[in-house]
Design an enzyme around this catalytic site. Structure first.
Site, PDB file in Angstrom:
ATOM      1  CE  LYS A 169      -1.870   1.777   3.930  1.00 45.33           C
ATOM      2  NZ  LYS A 169      -1.653   3.227   4.021  1.00 45.33           N
ATOM      3  CG  ASN A 170       2.506   2.644   3.517  1.00 42.67           C
ATOM      4  OD1 ASN A 170       1.302   2.898   3.345  1.00 42.67           O
ATOM      5  ND2 ASN A 170       3.040   2.487   4.713  1.00 42.67           N
ATOM      6  CB  CYS A 198      -5.672  11.023  10.478  1.00 39.53           C
ATOM      7  SG  CYS A 198      -4.165  10.350  11.147  1.00 39.53           S
ATOM      8  NE  ARG A 205      -0.324  10.318   9.678  1.00 44.20           N
ATOM      9  CZ  ARG A 205      -0.610   9.166   9.072  1.00 44.20           C
ATOM     10  NH1 ARG A 205      -1.795   8.658   9.182  1.00 44.20           N
ATOM     11  NH2 ARG A 205       0.279   8.562   8.348  1.00 44.20           N
ATOM     12  CG  ASP A 227       2.464   1.425   9.412  1.00 41.22           C
ATOM     13  OD1 ASP A 227       1.995   2.267  10.194  1.00 41.22           O
ATOM     14  OD2 ASP A 227       2.640   1.653   8.196  1.00 41.22           O
ATOM     15  NE  ARG A 238      -6.991   4.214   5.175  1.00 42.81           N
ATOM     16  CZ  ARG A 238      -6.075   4.507   6.084  1.00 42.81           C
ATOM     17  NH1 ARG A 238      -6.359   4.480   7.360  1.00 42.81           N
ATOM     18  NH2 ARG A 238      -4.854   4.860   5.721  1.00 42.81           N
TER      19      ARG A 238
HETATM   20  C1  UD1 Z   1       3.863   6.860   6.246  1.00 45.99           C
HETATM   21  C2  UD1 Z   1       3.032   5.615   6.002  1.00 45.99           C
HETATM   22  C3  UD1 Z   1       2.395   5.125   7.296  1.00 45.99           C
HETATM   23  C4  UD1 Z   1       3.455   4.961   8.379  1.00 45.99           C
HETATM   24  C5  UD1 Z   1       4.307   6.228   8.523  1.00 45.99           C
HETATM   25  C6  UD1 Z   1       5.465   6.065   9.489  1.00 45.99           C
HETATM   26  C7  UD1 Z   1       2.297   5.913   3.721  1.00 45.99           C
HETATM   27  C8  UD1 Z   1       1.167   6.116   2.775  1.00 45.99           C
HETATM   28  N1  UD1 Z   1       2.013   5.916   5.028  1.00 45.99           N
HETATM   29  O1  UD1 Z   1       2.963   7.876   6.679  1.00 45.99           O
HETATM   30  O2  UD1 Z   1       1.759   3.886   7.047  1.00 45.99           O
HETATM   31  O3  UD1 Z   1       2.825   4.709   9.612  1.00 45.99           O
HETATM   32  O4  UD1 Z   1       4.852   6.589   7.233  1.00 45.99           O
HETATM   33  O5  UD1 Z   1       6.266   5.004   9.108  1.00 45.99           O
HETATM   34  O6  UD1 Z   1       3.427   5.691   3.305  1.00 45.99           O
HETATM   35  N2  UD1 Z   1       5.439  14.700  10.634  1.00 45.99           N
HETATM   36  C9  UD1 Z   1       5.514  16.049  10.935  1.00 45.99           C
HETATM   37  N3  UD1 Z   1       5.490  16.931   9.907  1.00 45.99           N
HETATM   38  C10 UD1 Z   1       5.388  16.558   8.607  1.00 45.99           C
HETATM   39  C11 UD1 Z   1       5.320  15.185   8.304  1.00 45.99           C
HETATM   40  C12 UD1 Z   1       5.348  14.274   9.349  1.00 45.99           C
HETATM   41  O7  UD1 Z   1       5.599  16.425  12.115  1.00 45.99           O
HETATM   42  O8  UD1 Z   1       5.364  17.432   7.715  1.00 45.99           O
HETATM   43  C13 UD1 Z   1       5.421  13.709  11.742  1.00 45.99           C
HETATM   44  C14 UD1 Z   1       4.080  12.960  11.780  1.00 45.99           C
HETATM   45  O9  UD1 Z   1       3.110  13.676  12.509  1.00 45.99           O
HETATM   46  C15 UD1 Z   1       4.459  11.678  12.456  1.00 45.99           C
HETATM   47  C16 UD1 Z   1       5.888  11.425  11.941  1.00 45.99           C
HETATM   48  O10 UD1 Z   1       6.356  12.688  11.475  1.00 45.99           O
HETATM   49  O11 UD1 Z   1       4.483  11.831  13.841  1.00 45.99           O
HETATM   50  C17 UD1 Z   1       5.978  10.386  10.843  1.00 45.99           C
HETATM   51  O12 UD1 Z   1       5.227  10.800   9.737  1.00 45.99           O
HETATM   52  P1  UD1 Z   1       5.579  10.387   8.231  1.00 45.99           P
HETATM   53  O13 UD1 Z   1       6.849   9.619   8.186  1.00 45.99           O
HETATM   54  O14 UD1 Z   1       5.457  11.597   7.398  1.00 45.99           O
HETATM   55  O15 UD1 Z   1       4.374   9.403   7.922  1.00 45.99           O
HETATM   56  P2  UD1 Z   1       3.433   9.410   6.669  1.00 45.99           P
HETATM   57  O16 UD1 Z   1       4.207   9.669   5.424  1.00 45.99           O
HETATM   58  O17 UD1 Z   1       2.239  10.230   6.954  1.00 45.99           O
END
Ligand code: UD1
Length: 417
Positions: A22-23, A116, A121, A306, A398
């Site tokens: 998925k990711n 979410c 996030r 995850d 999902r």
């Molecule tokens: C992706 C994965 C999700 C997984 C996560 C962490 C996808 C579609 N989803 O989510 O399944 O759980 O990685 O391995 O690939 N953060 C900030 N600012 C930002 C972006 C992130 O503070 O601009 C924080 C988030 O709130 C969170 C952490 O960083 O606490 C990790 O987020 P991130 O690595 O961005 O996860 P996703 O890409 O949303």
């Protein structure tokens, strides 16, 4: 509203093939708008998040055809740069369209994804990096109105945290940028490498994915592409835990064991016997699982957030006291309260969970509150005494394509009603 009904007490025994991740598929599908050509992508999992991404592609003008596990995206003619609000609300990961839409069209409007089920996030790292590359972003009335000022320009970006989504958005925005873009403290997840391979297969120039420094050299043009998505390491991990919890024996095919090493090591710590080749894994469960002293979720190659909830189910029936620390998301223990309804002994204190193994769980009515937490309830149901009914299963769909059919094939008594 459908639900899963699980009758516990059946051993998981047999072989399952794992499909595309998925990711990986979400950023790769969003990357199809880049080339303005034909994209053929294989091993697409049958997930509701994939449906949402297809609708997003269609909303901007792509023509999408789906045949079995293959998707063909024709992105020759784009005619819209406003992503419908309801699609962004349905899937937070839709924010991944920012980078490719800016690279291809120079503008994009999306609604602000907001919070979410896992907590607030934020997307500050995405926006800060895009601004650094020459994007003007107006945050107004709940929308992000983005346009490229003059042209996208390569630059050096240091991420405060190795965010998966931010790393991908920058990679995608930088494909046509002038000069080189360097991402430091980049996320190192296998899905980032898959995205690099996809971009390069269409003529882009990306290197370094899998390490903390990624370099994207801007190119002028891209071509048609054909690509196969890497197998889903989280689905694979979930099925291994199912084998482990039910004192079973499971073989997974079409996987890359290297992507699952942190999960494999923790399963070994709990007493499982695991053997792997280059694309298969076999797990034989012990007669009694042992507690795991400490699990700390971390960015890859650390233990994945995850997989946290699935391990909580496993530790709930393991011998002794285990401790989990969730370092990635603020609010990722909702499943714990459902597991407690099933007889688990779990105490939560902020980011720490203390799990004291019990002899048995008992079937109950429980609610999936998020994707992986929902999967953890199915796992608990597999070993619980009696019947477990899991509500709100749209969260589970999902990220797991027909999980009930997969598990039934290897011996579980689980039905969708
Ligand atoms: C992706 C994965 C999700 C997984 C996560 C962490 C996808 C579609 N989803 O989510 O399944 O759980 O990685 O391995 O690939 N953060 C900030 N600012 C930002 C972006 C992130 O503070 O601009 C924080 C988030 O709130 C969170 C952490 O960083 O606490 C990790 O987020 P991130 O690595 O961005 O996860 P996703 O890409 O949303």
């Amino acid at each position: 509203m459908s639900k899963f009904v699980v009758n516990g007490g059946h051993k998981i025994k047999g072989e399952l093939r794992i499909t595309g991740a998925k990711n990986s598929v979400l950023p790769i599908l969003s990357a199809t708008v880049l080339n303005g050509k034909i994209n053929v992508i294989h091993d697409i999992p049958d997930l509701s998040d994939v449906e949402v991404m297809i609708k997003i592609l269609e909303s901007v003008g792509c023509k999408v055809k789906r045949e079995n596990g293959t998707i063909i995206v024709d992105s020759r003619q784009l005619n819209n740069h406003k992503i419908p609000e309801e699609l962004v609300r349905e899937m937070r990961s839709s924010i991944i369209v920012l980078g490719p839409m800016l690279a291809r069209c120079g503008q994009v409007v999306v609604s602000y994804p907001g919070g979410c089920e896992l907590g607030p996030r934020p997307i500050d790292l995405h926006l800060k990096s895009l601004r650094q590359m020459g994007v003007h972003i107006l945050e107004k009335h709940g929308f992000l109105i983005c346009s490229v000022k003059k042209e996208l320009v390569g630059c050096e970006i240091h991420l405060d945290f190795p965010s998966v989504g931010a790393t991908e958005n920058i990679m995608l925005a930088a494909v046509f940028a002038k000069g080189n873009t360097i991402i430091r403290n980049a996320a190192r997840e296998p899905e980032i490498q898959d995205l690099q391979n996809f971009i390069n297969a269409m003529g882009g120039k990306v290197s370094g994915a899998g390490s903390a420094t990624i370099v994207i050299e801007g190119v002028d043009e891209l071509h048609d592409v054909e690509h196969t998505i890497i197998p889903d390491r989280i689905v694979a991990g979930t099925y291994l835990v199912a084998g482990a919890m039910t004192k079973g024996e499971i073989v997974l095919t079409n996987i890359i064991p290297e992507h699952l090493l942190s999960t494999i090591y923790k399963l070994k710590e709990s007493g499982c016997n695991i053997e792997y080749t280059k694309d298969t894994i076999k797990l034989i469960a012990p007669s009694k699982l042992r507690a795991i002293e400490a699990i700390k979720t971390l960015p890859y190659p650390g233990f994945p957030t995850d997989m946290q909830s699935q391990f909580m189910s496993l530790l709930a029936i393991s011998d002794g006291i285990s401790i989990i620390k969730e370092n990635i998301f603020e609010n990722r223990y909702k499943h714990a309260y459902e597991l407690i309804r099933m007889g688990a002994n779990i105490k939560i204190d902020g980011r720490v969970a203390i799990i004291k193994g019990v002899h048995k769980l008992t079937g109950a009515n429980v609610k999936a509150r998020d994707l992986r937490g929902g999967a953890s309830l199915i796992l608990a149901g597999l070993v619980a005494e009696g019947t477990t009914t899991i509500h709100n299963i749209e969260h589970i769909k999902r990220g797991y394509a027909h999980i009930e059919k997969d598990l039934r094939m290897v011996g579980a008594d689980i039905y969708k009603m």
